[in-house]
Design a protein around this motif. Structure first.
Motif, mmCIF file in Angstrom:
data_model
loop_
_atom_site.group_PDB
_atom_site.id
_atom_site.type_symbol
_atom_site.label_atom_id
_atom_site.label_comp_id
_atom_site.label_asym_id
_atom_site.label_seq_id
_atom_site.Cartn_x
_atom_site.Cartn_y
_atom_site.Cartn_z
ATOM 1 N N ARG A 183 41.344 37.073 35.879
ATOM 2 C CA ARG A 183 40.681 37.314 37.171
ATOM 3 C C ARG A 183 39.614 38.378 37.029
ATOM 4 O O ARG A 183 38.528 38.276 37.594
ATOM 5 C CB ARG A 183 41.702 37.741 38.220
ATOM 6 C CG ARG A 183 42.613 36.643 38.663
ATOM 7 C CD ARG A 183 43.542 37.152 39.696
ATOM 8 N NE ARG A 183 44.175 38.369 39.178
ATOM 9 C CZ ARG A 183 45.335 38.826 39.542
ATOM 10 N NH1 ARG A 183 46.004 38.225 40.455
ATOM 11 N NH2 ARG A 183 45.849 39.907 39.013
ATOM 12 N N ARG A 209 36.590 36.923 35.233
ATOM 13 C CA ARG A 209 35.872 36.026 36.131
ATOM 14 C C ARG A 209 35.073 36.827 37.162
ATOM 15 O O ARG A 209 33.917 36.530 37.433
ATOM 16 C CB ARG A 209 36.877 35.111 36.821
ATOM 17 C CG ARG A 209 36.263 34.074 37.711
ATOM 18 C CD ARG A 209 37.305 33.161 38.277
ATOM 19 N NE ARG A 209 38.274 33.962 39.033
ATOM 20 C CZ ARG A 209 39.342 33.462 39.630
ATOM 21 N NH1 ARG A 209 39.600 32.190 39.545
ATOM 22 N NH2 ARG A 209 40.154 34.238 40.293
ATOM 23 N N PHE A 256 37.999 36.722 44.407
ATOM 24 C CA PHE A 256 38.186 36.521 42.967
ATOM 25 C C PHE A 256 39.212 37.449 42.325
ATOM 26 O O PHE A 256 39.657 37.195 41.215
ATOM 27 C CB PHE A 256 36.846 36.648 42.246
ATOM 28 C CG PHE A 256 35.926 35.511 42.539
ATOM 29 C CD1 PHE A 256 36.131 34.272 41.971
ATOM 30 C CD2 PHE A 256 34.865 35.670 43.411
ATOM 31 C CE1 PHE A 256 35.296 33.207 42.254
ATOM 32 C CE2 PHE A 256 34.016 34.618 43.704
ATOM 33 C CZ PHE A 256 34.239 33.379 43.126
ATOM 34 N N LEU A 257 39.601 38.526 42.981
ATOM 35 C CA LEU A 257 40.574 39.441 42.393
ATOM 36 C C LEU A 257 41.956 39.333 43.019
ATOM 37 O O LEU A 257 42.919 39.864 42.484
ATOM 38 C CB LEU A 257 40.087 40.893 42.513
ATOM 39 C CG LEU A 257 38.870 41.250 41.687
ATOM 40 C CD1 LEU A 257 38.455 42.684 41.961
ATOM 41 C CD2 LEU A 257 39.112 41.044 40.213
ATOM 42 N N SER A 317 46.900 34.943 43.456
ATOM 43 C CA SER A 317 47.067 33.623 44.069
ATOM 44 C C SER A 317 48.500 33.465 44.587
ATOM 45 O O SER A 317 49.424 34.119 44.091
ATOM 46 C CB SER A 317 46.743 32.523 43.064
ATOM 47 O OG SER A 317 47.749 32.468 42.074
#
Length: 147
Positions: free
Chosen positions: A3, A6, A66-67, A70
């Motif tokens: 993560r 990304r 994005f961080l 999930s």
């Protein structure tokens, strides 16, 4: 880690372009004032002051997107945590069962052997000396002692 990598690749494009507006305005103002272009210098300062409050607002949604962990990762972490708790509880429960078994075995076995010996003695005395067997009262002795 993935993560973070990304986010490091996406952040300069998603948030960096917007965040670069105030520094670009300062650079334009410095260059314009150094070349005697006051209108462009003032315009650069206005862009800097007007854009500064909004420059980093785009970082938060990008970072959250994005961080953030999930839902699948959160569930996997929770499953690992519950598995560890279950294992700990199982070990503690097994130790408690062993302790209870040991206490029952040690305490009850001694009492049963003593009772068995007393009854065997009483039976033999009943055959040979019934008066002495009645006088001993092995059961009442055991009841008083092990209450």
């Amino acid at each position: 880690m993935w993560r973070d990598l990304r986010f490091t690749g996406i952040a300069p494009l998603a948030a960096g372009l917007i965040a670069a507006i105030p520094p670009a305005g300062v650079a334009a103002a410095v260059l314009a004032f150094s070349r005697s272009l006051p209108f462009i210098g003032i315009l650069g300062l206005v862009v800097t002051v007007a854009g500064a409050p909004y420059a980093w607002r785009s970082v938060e949604p990008v970072a959250v997107r994005f961080l953030r962990v999930s839902p699948v990762m959160m569930l996997a972490d929770r499953v690992d945590e519950l598995t560890a708790q279950h294992a700990g509880t199982t070990v503690a429960q097994a130790a408690e069962i062993r302790r209870i078994e040991r206490d029952l075995h040690d305490g009850a076995q001694t009492r049963l052997v003593t009772l068995g010996l007393s009854l065997a003695t009483a039976e033999k005395l009943m055959e040979t000396k019934p008066d002495q067997a009645k006088a001993r009262r092995p059961l009442s002795y055991l009841r008083k002692r092990y209450r």
